[in-house]
Structure formats: C-alpha cells, structure tokens
Design a protein around this motif. Structure first.
Motif, PDB file in Angstrom:
ATOM      1  N   PHE A  92       0.857  -1.204   0.000  1.00 29.48           N
ATOM      2  CA  PHE A  92       0.000   0.000   0.000  1.00 29.48           C
ATOM      3  C   PHE A  92       0.887   1.246   0.000  1.00 29.48           C
ATOM      4  CE2 PHE A  92       0.042   0.728   4.788  1.00 29.48           C
ATOM      5  CZ  PHE A  92       0.675  -0.438   5.151  1.00 29.48           C
ATOM      6  N   ASN A  93       0.282   2.436   0.045  1.00 30.06           N
ATOM      7  CA  ASN A  93       0.972   3.720   0.213  1.00 30.06           C
ATOM      8  C   ASN A  93       2.254   3.848  -0.622  1.00 30.06           C
ATOM      9  OD1 ASN A  93      -1.097   3.867   2.026  1.00 30.06           O
ATOM     10  ND2 ASN A  93       0.156   4.266   3.817  1.00 30.06           N
ATOM     11  N   ARG A 124       5.178   0.826  -0.101  1.00 30.14           N
ATOM     12  CA  ARG A 124       5.306   0.326   1.267  1.00 30.14           C
ATOM     13  C   ARG A 124       4.723  -1.083   1.309  1.00 30.14           C
ATOM     14  NH1 ARG A 124       2.363   2.554   6.782  1.00 30.14           N
ATOM     15  NH2 ARG A 124       2.819   0.688   8.008  1.00 30.14           N
ATOM     16  N   ASP A 175       5.681   4.662   4.414  1.00 25.97           N
ATOM     17  CA  ASP A 175       5.127   5.822   3.707  1.00 25.97           C
ATOM     18  C   ASP A 175       6.174   6.693   3.010  1.00 25.97           C
ATOM     19  OD1 ASP A 175       2.885   4.781   4.831  1.00 25.97           O
ATOM     20  OD2 ASP A 175       2.596   6.357   6.300  1.00 25.97           O
ATOM     21  N   LYS A 222       5.915  12.650  11.325  1.00 28.27           N
ATOM     22  CA  LYS A 222       5.813  11.797  10.135  1.00 28.27           C
ATOM     23  C   LYS A 222       5.193  12.604   9.003  1.00 28.27           C
ATOM     24  CE  LYS A 222       3.167   8.250  11.560  1.00 28.27           C
ATOM     25  NZ  LYS A 222       2.130   7.193  11.428  1.00 28.27           N
ATOM     26  N   TYR A 276     -10.003   8.162   6.761  1.00 28.72           N
ATOM     27  CA  TYR A 276      -8.951   8.925   6.063  1.00 28.72           C
ATOM     28  C   TYR A 276      -9.452   9.345   4.697  1.00 28.72           C
ATOM     29  CZ  TYR A 276      -5.132   7.882   9.312  1.00 28.72           C
ATOM     30  OH  TYR A 276      -4.319   7.827  10.405  1.00 28.72           O
ATOM     31  N   VAL A 295      -6.778  -1.933   7.666  1.00 33.64           N
ATOM     32  CA  VAL A 295      -7.325  -0.735   8.325  1.00 33.64           C
ATOM     33  C   VAL A 295      -8.398  -0.169   7.392  1.00 33.64           C
ATOM     34  CG1 VAL A 295      -6.816   1.501   9.377  1.00 33.64           C
ATOM     35  CG2 VAL A 295      -5.036  -0.266   9.339  1.00 33.64           C
ATOM     36  N   VAL A 346      -9.815   3.843   4.582  1.00 33.74           N
ATOM     37  CA  VAL A 346      -8.591   4.634   4.385  1.00 33.74           C
ATOM     38  C   VAL A 346      -8.323   4.809   2.897  1.00 33.74           C
ATOM     39  CG1 VAL A 346      -6.084   4.724   4.694  1.00 33.74           C
ATOM     40  CG2 VAL A 346      -7.523   3.811   6.531  1.00 33.74           C
ATOM     41  N   PHE A 406      -5.098   6.863   1.257  1.00 36.49           N
ATOM     42  CA  PHE A 406      -3.895   7.518   1.795  1.00 36.49           C
ATOM     43  C   PHE A 406      -2.883   7.655   0.654  1.00 36.49           C
ATOM     44  CE2 PHE A 406       0.030   7.960   4.131  1.00 36.49           C
ATOM     45  CZ  PHE A 406      -0.315   8.620   5.294  1.00 36.49           C
ATOM     46  N   ASP A 435      -5.058   0.236   3.764  1.00 40.13           N
ATOM     47  CA  ASP A 435      -3.745  -0.293   4.148  1.00 40.13           C
ATOM     48  C   ASP A 435      -3.525  -1.709   3.605  1.00 40.13           C
ATOM     49  OD1 ASP A 435      -3.409   2.101   5.456  1.00 40.13           O
ATOM     50  OD2 ASP A 435      -2.947   1.237   7.414  1.00 40.13           O
TER      51      ASP A 435
HETATM   52  C1  BMA Z   1      -1.232   6.696   9.135  1.00 44.57           C
HETATM   53  C2  BMA Z   1      -0.002   6.052   8.510  1.00 44.57           C
HETATM   54  C3  BMA Z   1      -0.350   5.421   7.183  1.00 44.57           C
HETATM   55  C4  BMA Z   1      -1.606   4.584   7.236  1.00 44.57           C
HETATM   56  C5  BMA Z   1      -2.728   5.356   7.917  1.00 44.57           C
HETATM   57  C6  BMA Z   1      -3.998   4.533   8.063  1.00 44.57           C
HETATM   58  O1  BMA Z   1      -0.949   7.141  10.423  1.00 44.57           O
HETATM   59  O2  BMA Z   1       0.496   5.073   9.380  1.00 44.57           O
HETATM   60  O3  BMA Z   1       0.717   4.592   6.784  1.00 44.57           O
HETATM   61  O4  BMA Z   1      -2.004   4.267   5.920  1.00 44.57           O
HETATM   62  O5  BMA Z   1      -2.286   5.781   9.202  1.00 44.57           O
HETATM   63  O6  BMA Z   1      -3.772   3.381   8.849  1.00 44.57           O
END
Ligand code: BMA
Length: 314
Positions: A33-34, A49, A96, A143, A229, A265, A268, A270, A290
């Motif tokens: 993902f990401n 990732r 990420d 981050k 997200y 997760v 989301v 992202f 995720d």
């Molecule tokens: C964020 C990061 C991302 C993740 C997102 C949803 O804080 O950790 O890598 O995709 O949360 O879990």
C-alpha cells in the motif's frame, strides 16, 4: 485510452483498481500500500510500502509503461537498516515513502519507526533500486514528510506532521542543506466540524500551478469505529508557501469502494504522491485500506478550481 468510471468524488477511480494487491507480489508479505510515484521518461516507478508477514514495513519497487499496469521487482529494494546508527531508529520498520526530484536528484522522505517513536528520514537514490541514507531530519513524534520539488527563495522547503498533543497539524519548515531545518510553523490545522477535524498530514509533494503550490493532503475524522482517512487539497503562495491561499471544504476522494472500506485498516485512502501528465491530468496513487495500491485521476485545473471555490465539486 483507459476508461474511467465516474464516482461521487472529484477524483475518478481507475476501473481496474486495485493497481497492486497481495497476489501481484513476487515475494511473501502481508500487504502492499501507500506507494509514491515518479515518472522518468515514459516509465512510471512506484516505490511501495510493503508490510511483511513479521509485521514491520519495508519498500519494494514496481514499474509500468502506462501508469496502470505494474510489475513488481522480484526483491525488496530497501529494508530497515541493520547497522548503527540507523537501526536504532528504524528497527520497527520504514513506512510511507514520498519521492521528490529536486535539481535533478531524487530524494525520498520516509517514516522511520522504532521503540523511540516515528522520525522522518531522508534518503537519496538514482534508480530507486539502491538508496543512500542521508540522515534523520526530525526528532521522534513526526511523520508525513514531503519535500517541495524546487527551492523557494533559495531554501529547501518541507511539510510534515509533528504530533503535538495528538491533534496533528501540517507544519512547514525551511533548510539550506536538506539536513538542518528551522523557521517551523503551523500551516494547516484540523477544522472542527469538518471531514478533516481530527488530524491532517501532507500526502503528495506540492505541485506548482499558476494558482499556487497545490498540496494534496489527507485528513481524518474520528468516528465510533475509528478514523476515516480522506484526501483534500490546499493552495499555498508560490513565493511564500507559509501563506495558505485556499483550502477545499470538501474531500476530493473518500473511501467508498469495498477495497477502500475493507482491509487491515478500513476506511482509508492515503496518497503518497501524484504524477502530472503532459495533458495536465493528474494520476493520484494511494493506499486503500492499508491493503492495496490504487490510482485515481482528475484534471489539474478541476482540483485547483475546486480548491479555490472551496465548495462541492460539480
Ligand atoms: C497513518 C499512517 C499510514 C496509514 C494510515 C492509516 O498514520 O500510518 O501509513 O495508511 O495511518 O492506517
């Protein structure tokens, strides 16, 4: 020509989504993902990732000729460091990545994870197969680092997300050498009552437009079953990017499909980067739940207009 389905969001999902999922990986892992994209000549690279079955994350590389159909390199390209001093700060994974090309050099910011917390790390690469670590550029508790693709008034500029008191805002900082950063201040804060009321973080490296630097960011709203997200956008002054010119009221992409709602997760989307094509269409690459990597497209001008109008896209 790839046909895209219209959705209720400004960004249109590719009908072949997900671009990459577990079954496309040439080695054992838990999820992919990401990913952060770059386009070099006619080739698209996605630095991904990957979460291994052990639980920590590392990076893999995928290549494509059309930006939709990708093939993953047979081995991971970057693993958490084994040697000191690096292993002290990334023994629990690297996450990420966000790639930016500045003055012809490719840099990757990523999140280094250890028992000490999250730090932003800087690496350099020529081919996205080998990486030279240059340094950790934040203390723990930070981050979502992205670099602007060019210097502004002679200085490198970055966005990041220090945790503060847990309600994260996007901050802006400046540097002469990419390693030492200062003049940090809050740029975009969560907006009470909005889809991004809980936390916001930079997603894609800013894109230069006539209307300003376009920052595609992620925001979360907390619900009784956890955060949702979503993806939004803001415009920053070209000469003074600490000045926010406009911010879209509504998200441009929200989790709606099964692959965005269901996964390790859920709920989301992202993004870690976008490619602007010569015809000014934008390919946004994002992690879904995720668990997979997806792509959605929009016209750059539509994103800018929506951000300037601050209202619901038509
Ligand atoms: C964020 C990061 C991302 C993740 C997102 C949803 O804080 O950790 O890598 O995709 O949360 O879990």
């Amino acid at each position: 020509m790839v046909r895209l389905k219209s959705g209720r969001d400004l960004f249109h999902r590719w009908e072949g989504n997900p671009v990459l999922a577990l079954e496309d990986m040439p080695f054992r892992c838990n999820t992919v993902f990401n990913g952060t994209p770059v386009k070099i000549g006619n080739e698209y690279l996605l630095l991904l990732r990957v979460e291994g079955q052990q639980g920590y994350s590392f990076f893999a590389l995928a290549r494509s000729r059309d930006g939709y159909h990708f093939e993953v390199h047979p081995e991971p390209v970057m693993l958490p460091a084994h040697d000191r001093p690096w292993n002290d700060y990334e023994c629990a994974g690297i996450e990420d990545p966000r790639a930016a090309c500045i003055d012809g050099t490719y840099y990757v910011l990523y999140t280094a994870v250890s028992g000490r917390g999250y730090r932003i790390a800087l690496a350099q690469t020529a081919d996205f197969l080998a990486f030279e670590r240059l340094g950790y550029i934040s203390e723990p508790g930070n981050k979502d680092g992205v670099l602007f693709p060019e210097r502004v008034n002679g200085l490198y500029v970055r966005l990041d997300r220090p945790f503060g008191r847990g309600i994260g805002s996007i901050w802006i900082s400046y540097s002469k050498d990419l390693l030492h950063w200062g003049n940090s201040r809050v740029l975009l804060a969560p907006r009470p009552g909005y889809w991004d009321e809980f936390r916001v973080g930079a997603s894609a490296p800013p894109i230069r437009t006539d209307a300003g630097w376009l920052e595609i960011y992620h925001g979360t709203k907390m619900t009784s079953s956890g955060p949702i997200y979503r993806t939004g956008a803001a415009l920053l002054d070209l000469e003074d990017p600490a000045r926010v010119l406009a911010r879209c009221d509504v998200p441009l992409l929200s989790p709606r499909t099964d692959y965005e709602r269901i996964g390790d997760v859920g709920n989301v989307v992202f993004a870690c980067g976008a490619v602007v094509e010569p015809d000014t269409s934008v390919k946004l690459y994002y992690g879904a739940a995720d668990t997979s990597v997806c792509v959605a497209t929009a016209r750059l001008q539509d994103i800018v207009d929506c951000t300037l109008n601050g209202s619901k896209p038509g």
